[in-house]
Design a protein around this motif. Structure first.
Motif, PDB file in Angstrom:
ATOM      1  N   ILE A  34       0.892  -1.162   0.000  1.00 25.03           N
ATOM      2  CA  ILE A  34       0.000   0.000   0.000  1.00 25.03           C
ATOM      3  C   ILE A  34       0.924   1.204   0.000  1.00 25.03           C
ATOM      4  O   ILE A  34       1.565   1.504   1.014  1.00 25.03           O
ATOM      5  CB  ILE A  34      -0.944   0.008   1.207  1.00 25.03           C
ATOM      6  CG1 ILE A  34      -1.868  -1.208   1.173  1.00 25.03           C
ATOM      7  CG2 ILE A  34      -1.757   1.301   1.250  1.00 25.03           C
ATOM      8  CD1 ILE A  34      -2.779  -1.334   2.389  1.00 25.03           C
ATOM      9  N   GLY A  35       1.021   1.899  -1.148  1.00 27.36           N
ATOM     10  CA  GLY A  35       2.128   2.831  -1.305  1.00 27.36           C
ATOM     11  C   GLY A  35       3.416   2.039  -1.199  1.00 27.36           C
ATOM     12  O   GLY A  35       3.541   0.950  -1.766  1.00 27.36           O
ATOM     13  N   LEU A 170       4.720   9.435   1.792  1.00 26.02           N
ATOM     14  CA  LEU A 170       4.057   8.467   2.674  1.00 26.02           C
ATOM     15  C   LEU A 170       3.136   9.182   3.639  1.00 26.02           C
ATOM     16  O   LEU A 170       3.338  10.358   3.953  1.00 26.02           O
ATOM     17  CB  LEU A 170       5.079   7.677   3.491  1.00 26.02           C
ATOM     18  CG  LEU A 170       5.900   6.587   2.819  1.00 26.02           C
ATOM     19  CD1 LEU A 170       6.891   6.022   3.814  1.00 26.02           C
ATOM     20  CD2 LEU A 170       5.007   5.490   2.269  1.00 26.02           C
ATOM     21  N   LEU A 171       2.164   8.442   4.130  1.00 22.23           N
ATOM     22  CA  LEU A 171       1.332   8.881   5.248  1.00 22.23           C
ATOM     23  C   LEU A 171       1.308   7.774   6.279  1.00 22.23           C
ATOM     24  O   LEU A 171       1.086   6.607   5.951  1.00 22.23           O
ATOM     25  CB  LEU A 171      -0.100   9.173   4.779  1.00 22.23           C
ATOM     26  CG  LEU A 171      -1.134   9.422   5.893  1.00 22.23           C
ATOM     27  CD1 LEU A 171      -0.766  10.650   6.710  1.00 22.23           C
ATOM     28  CD2 LEU A 171      -2.534   9.541   5.310  1.00 22.23           C
ATOM     29  N   GLY A 172       1.532   8.147   7.532  1.00 22.64           N
ATOM     30  CA  GLY A 172       1.380   7.234   8.653  1.00 22.64           C
ATOM     31  C   GLY A 172       0.834   8.003   9.841  1.00 22.64           C
ATOM     32  O   GLY A 172       1.418   9.013  10.250  1.00 22.64           O
ATOM     33  N   GLY A 240      -0.680   5.422   3.934  1.00 20.05           N
ATOM     34  CA  GLY A 240      -0.947   5.829   2.565  1.00 20.05           C
ATOM     35  C   GLY A 240       0.318   6.149   1.799  1.00 20.05           C
ATOM     36  O   GLY A 240       1.393   6.337   2.371  1.00 20.05           O
ATOM     37  N   GLY A 241       0.158   6.209   0.486  1.00 14.86           N
ATOM     38  CA  GLY A 241       1.252   6.580  -0.396  1.00 14.86           C
ATOM     39  C   GLY A 241       0.858   6.319  -1.829  1.00 14.86           C
ATOM     40  O   GLY A 241      -0.091   5.575  -2.099  1.00 14.86           O
ATOM     41  N   PRO A 242       1.558   6.927  -2.791  1.00 17.95           N
ATOM     42  CA  PRO A 242       1.269   6.629  -4.197  1.00 17.95           C
ATOM     43  C   PRO A 242       1.647   5.192  -4.514  1.00 17.95           C
ATOM     44  O   PRO A 242       2.571   4.635  -3.898  1.00 17.95           O
ATOM     45  CB  PRO A 242       2.151   7.621  -4.959  1.00 17.95           C
ATOM     46  CG  PRO A 242       3.252   7.967  -4.011  1.00 17.95           C
ATOM     47  CD  PRO A 242       2.661   7.884  -2.637  1.00 17.95           C
TER      48      PRO A 242
END
Length: 306
Positions: A34-35, A170-172, A240-242
């Motif tokens: 995921i990303g 990234l998202l964390g 999240g992430g591309p």
């Protein structure tokens, strides 16, 4: 936005002879990444008196970053950079092992209940042989309209941004949702997102997610609505992430791009070469690498969504 894809966990022993059990939702056959997030282990709450806690002897990593995040308890981290740090609830410890790093993880004697997540981030090919690094960050809790509190440990969300360096966007974040809360978050439409439910039940993209499930949403939406329809609070981890766009080869604690990458990394660890350095201060032997499979280790990739 389409419904979320639900990824269920499988139980996996972590460590050596005194292995604790973790719930692993990534990677699995249905989804590898995921990303750039490629590994999600979720553990506890464990009564350390009964389970023995976490005792993971020195072991190696290549081609990734490790992200440690606790809900309760404390873990002592030692690595081959010479870092000696405590992992505590609400505090991020991120270790970069490009060409090679090694570390140990042991829950402390004062820990009574151990509960948290261990996450890995795959490094892109152009950075996967980067130098070892270790970063520590304590994010503040940010209130969100609708009844949630957010701690952003990587990337940006709800007006908060982490200063911690990553090699892809990234998202964390940890999100606490009050009973009957519903929050709508502005997110990057180019990101795919995963929501791990630690406590309670949460609806995302019209899909109910229960404890230990990981919900996946493809890129395309600029908002993400999370709803807690119960009378108890809920806790989640949002990732999240591309889309990563590179095939990776994963085996044991190594990430490479070919079977040969894995063979060479394993041999370097078995030979105690300088590639992974030495973890000082751990009172015991390091973990030996398992035997390689009698087959070529093939790349992992995500399925094509129709």
């Amino acid at each position: 936005m389409s419904d979320a894809e639900v990824l269920t966990a499988r139980d996996v022993p972590l460590g050596g002879p005194r292995a604790m059990t973790v719930r692993r939702t990534l990677p699995q056959r249905a989804r590898t990444l995921i990303g750039a997030w490629c590994f999600v282990d979720h553990y506890g709450p464990d009564d350390v008196a009964g389970t023995g806690g976490m005792v993971v002897a020195p072991h190696p990593h290549t081609g990734l970053q490790t992200v440690s995040w606790l809900f309760s308890g404390e873990i002592e981290h030692r690595d081959s950079l010479g870092s000696h740090a405590m992992v505590r609830p609400g505090e991020l410890n991120l270790m970069t092992g490009g060409l090679g790093v090694s570390h140990s993880e042991v829950s402390t004697p004062d820990t009574t209940v151990l509960h948290g997540v261990q996450l890995w981030v795959a490094l892109p090919d152009r950075h996967r042989l980067t130098e070892r690094d270790f970063q520590h960050y304590v994010p503040e809790s940010v209130p969100v309209d609708g009844g949630a509190d957010v701690r952003v440990f990587l990337g940006s969300l709800a007006g908060a941004t982490s200063p911690v360096r990553t090699f892809t966007p990234l998202l964390g974040a940890e999100l606490l949702l009050a009973p009957r809360a519903s929050v709508t978050l502005a997110v990057d439409a180019g990101f795919e997102h995963g929501l791990l439910v630690d406590r309670g039940e949460v609806t995302m993209a019209g899909t109910r997610l229960r404890r230990a499930e990981l919900g996946y949403v493809a890129p395309g939406g600029s908002t993400l609505t999370l709803t807690n329809e119960t009378d108890a609070s809920a806790r989640t981890i949002l990732l999240g992430g591309p889309p990563f766009g590179e095939e990776i080869v994963m085996w044991w604690n190594f990430i490479g791009r070919s079977h040969q990458d894995i063979v060479e990394a394993r041999q370097s660890w078995q030979d105690a070469s300088d590639r992974f350095g030495t973890v000082e201060g751990y009172p015991g032997d390091r973990l030996p690498a398992p035997e390689l499979p009698h087959a070529t280790i093939t790349p992992r990739k995500n399925p094509i969504r129709h």
